[in-house]
Design an enzyme around this catalytic site. Structure first.
Site, PDB file in Angstrom:
ATOM      1  N   LYS A 131      -7.954  -4.666   0.608  1.00 23.90           N
ATOM      2  CA  LYS A 131      -7.340  -3.963   1.498  1.00 23.90           C
ATOM      3  C   LYS A 131      -6.491  -2.994   0.409  1.00 23.90           C
ATOM      4  CE  LYS A 131      -2.850  -3.686   2.536  1.00 23.90           C
ATOM      5  NZ  LYS A 131      -2.871  -2.360   2.104  1.00 23.90           N
ATOM      6  N   GLU A 139       0.207  -9.288 -10.139  1.00 26.34           N
ATOM      7  CA  GLU A 139       0.583  -8.371 -11.103  1.00 26.34           C
ATOM      8  C   GLU A 139       1.574  -7.438 -10.607  1.00 26.34           C
ATOM      9  OE1 GLU A 139      -0.439  -8.488 -13.926  1.00 26.34           O
ATOM     10  OE2 GLU A 139      -2.548  -9.482 -13.975  1.00 26.34           O
ATOM     11  N   CYS A 147       3.094   0.317 -14.008  1.00 22.35           N
ATOM     12  CA  CYS A 147       3.637  -0.972 -14.299  1.00 22.35           C
ATOM     13  C   CYS A 147       4.041  -1.257 -15.650  1.00 22.35           C
ATOM     14  CB  CYS A 147       2.959  -1.983 -13.484  1.00 22.35           C
ATOM     15  SG  CYS A 147       1.430  -2.108 -14.118  1.00 22.35           S
ATOM     16  N   GLU A 207      12.967  -0.877 -11.782  1.00 24.46           N
ATOM     17  CA  GLU A 207      11.671  -0.251 -11.938  1.00 24.46           C
ATOM     18  C   GLU A 207      11.841   1.073 -11.201  1.00 24.46           C
ATOM     19  OE1 GLU A 207       8.163  -1.469 -10.049  1.00 24.46           O
ATOM     20  OE2 GLU A 207       7.109  -1.163 -12.040  1.00 24.46           O
TER      21      GLU A 207
END
Ligand code: NAD
Length: 481
Positions: free
Chosen positions: A178, A252, A286, A385
């Site tokens: 997906k 992750e 990331c 983040e």
């Protein structure tokens, strides 16, 4: 001309969706529509999982093939992707704003390398006979886990997809993927490559959709393992579902890594590597080291060097060869980044460059590369983040304090150490609480396990560990009396 698809890649061919919703893809540069694909429904996911199941363990199923036979198919898949590499790169840049030079490297270049690497690794693996302690010996075998549900984000869509697909397919798993709705056109081009490569029906299936569809896939009874890359919030929700079902899962997730400048570093001499380790892909990766830790003895000089770097970056159309900073993926993402810039100012950070939208761009979701000095580790922009081109420079007094600040984070994914003495850097890296750290740069080598600790995730991709995460071990005790 827009790129429009009318079918979904399920069971080896283009199949109409059972629903009528369409995902429109909008360019973050022009704000115009550049393509569309059908949105998959839950019923399409059911079909995809059924096809993947039949392909896995049907007669002559992919899971029972010799690994070398699978590697041949993966080699052809790699060839087909390679012949489409330029188109893949430009589709990614057009959808998410990734500068094209980077897209060529990551998105066009990396997937074929990974397919060949993992295909070859699996083909070379042999069962192991292990001498026992109790008189007999044990045959240790590896078999594929089964049907994998893979869910990917928009920031580096092809490379991240192949961190999952390449080891999963090489191990003998079949996959229902997906992709993120922002980046679907590259996934559909990948399906064209799979068809041209003669990928057996059902081995790979693609169901584009949003988070609800992702959640449906995660909890589907026909899935044997979930592999997810995306935000920590979504990862926790997926982990809860998988925990309840005792379903293996690789996660992750997000990051807020430290780039630690030691007092002997010549940052200016390594400035290209520093850019790659901190601001690549418009700050939307990331593992970037977005918290820069600078020694107080050289603080002003370090801030100046980073400010000059950010000021000099070429902002523009991501499809232009000389662009270093493109737009953010969506207006929502730009709002989010601008919100963090306001928060940074409110907490007492001092902007040395950037902080606004570039005046030169009429359209597109651009934010100037922004550097904050005088940031303290407790500030929001030093902890959360941001996922945009924003660096926070934090001063430290000595190495002990640098380690403390670097490890004062809910995350632990990437990081880098900048020093004239690589041995000193490697020693320092051992003290950093993170899954990966680079010395005077940051490059995820395919042979090395990649992944995070704490809120950055569970499990590892790449390297032999990446292949192992799609395999079950079985011990067959021999000579037992
Ligand atoms: P996101 O979590 O919103 O979405 C990622 C994918 O998961 C999308 O396909 C989305 O549709 C799907 N999804 C969202 N919620 C879900 C749920 N509850 N159940 C199932 N599927 C769900 O993340 P994003 O905004 O697309 O990507 C940015 C994030 O990804 C950042 O936090 C970034 O750090 C992280 N990321 C991590 C890595 C890594 O390797 N650690 C790599 C790239 C990006």
């Amino acid at each position: 001309m827009t790129i429009d698809y009318t079918g979904l890649y399920i069971n080896g061919d283009w199949t109409p969706s059972s629903g009528s919703n369409v995902i429109d893809v909008i360019s973050p540069t022009t704000e115009q529509q550049i393509g569309s694909v059908p949105e998959a429904t839950q019923s399409d996911v059911d079909d995809a999982v059924e096809a993947a199941r039949a392909a896995f363990d049907g007669p002559d199923g992919w899971g029972s093939w010799a690994p070398s036979r699978r590697a041949e198919v993966l080699g052809r898949f790699a060839d087909e992707l390679e012949s489409r590499a330029e188109e893949t790169s430009s589709r990614v840049s057009s959808q998410n704003g990734m500068p094209i030079q980077l897209a060529r490297q990551f998105e066009g270049g990396f997937p074929p390398v990974l397919l060949r690497y993992f295909g070859d690794m699996a083909a070379k693996q042999e069962d192991e006979i292990r001498p026992g302690m109790l008189g007999g010996s044990t045959l240790v075998t590896r078999s594929p886990i089964g049907v994998v549900g893979a869910i990917t984000p928009w920031n580096v869509p092809q490379a991240i997809t192949f961190l999952k697909l390449a080891p999963a397919l090489a191990a003998g798993c079949t996959v229902v993927l997906k992709p993120s709705p922002e980046t679907v056109l590259d996934a559909f081009l990948m399906a064209e490559a799979a068809i041209a490569a003669g990928m057996p029906a059902g081995v790979l299936n693609i169901v584009p959709g949003g988070r609800e569809l992702g959640a449906y896939l995660v909890s589907h009874p026909g899935i044997d393992k979930v592999s997810f890359t995306g935000s920590t919030a979504a990862g926790k929700s997926i982990a809860r579902t998988c925990g309840e079902m005792l379903r293996p899962v690789t996660l992750e997730l997000g990051g807020k890594s430290a780039a630690v400048v030691l007092d002997d570093a010549d940052l200016a001499a390594n400035i290209e590597s520093f850019f790659a380790a901190t601001l690549l892909n418009n700050g939307q990766i990331c593992w970037l080291g977005t918290r820069v830790l600078a020694p107080r003895s050289r603080y002003a000089e370090t801030v100046d060097t980073i400010t000059d770097l950010a000021k000099g970056l070429k902002i523009g159309d991501p499809l232009s060869d000389d662009t270093q900073i493109g737009p953010l993926v969506s207006s929502r993402q730009r709002d989010r980044v601008e919100g963090y810039i306001e928060k940074g100012k409110g907490d007492g950070g001092r902007i040395t460059t950037g902080g606004a939208r570039p005046g030169s761009m009429d359209t597109g979701w651009f934010v100037e590369p922004t550097v904050f000095a005088d940031v303290q580790t407790g500030h929001t922009i030093a902890q959360e983040e941001i996922f945009g081109p924003v660096l926070a420079v934090i001063p430290y007094d000595d190495e002990a304090e640098a380690v403390k600040i670097a490890n004062h984070s809910d995350y632990g994914l990437g990081g880098s150490i900048w020093t004239a003495d690589p041995d000193r850097g490697a020693q320092f890296a051992r003290r950093i609480a993170s899954g990966t750290v680079g010395i005077n740069g940051y490059v995820n080598d395919p042979t090395a396990p990649f992944g995070g600790i704490k809120n950055s995730g569970i499990g590892r991709e790449l390297g032999p560990e990446g292949l192992a995460s799609y395999q079950q071990l079985k011990s067959i005790y021999l000579d037992v009396r």
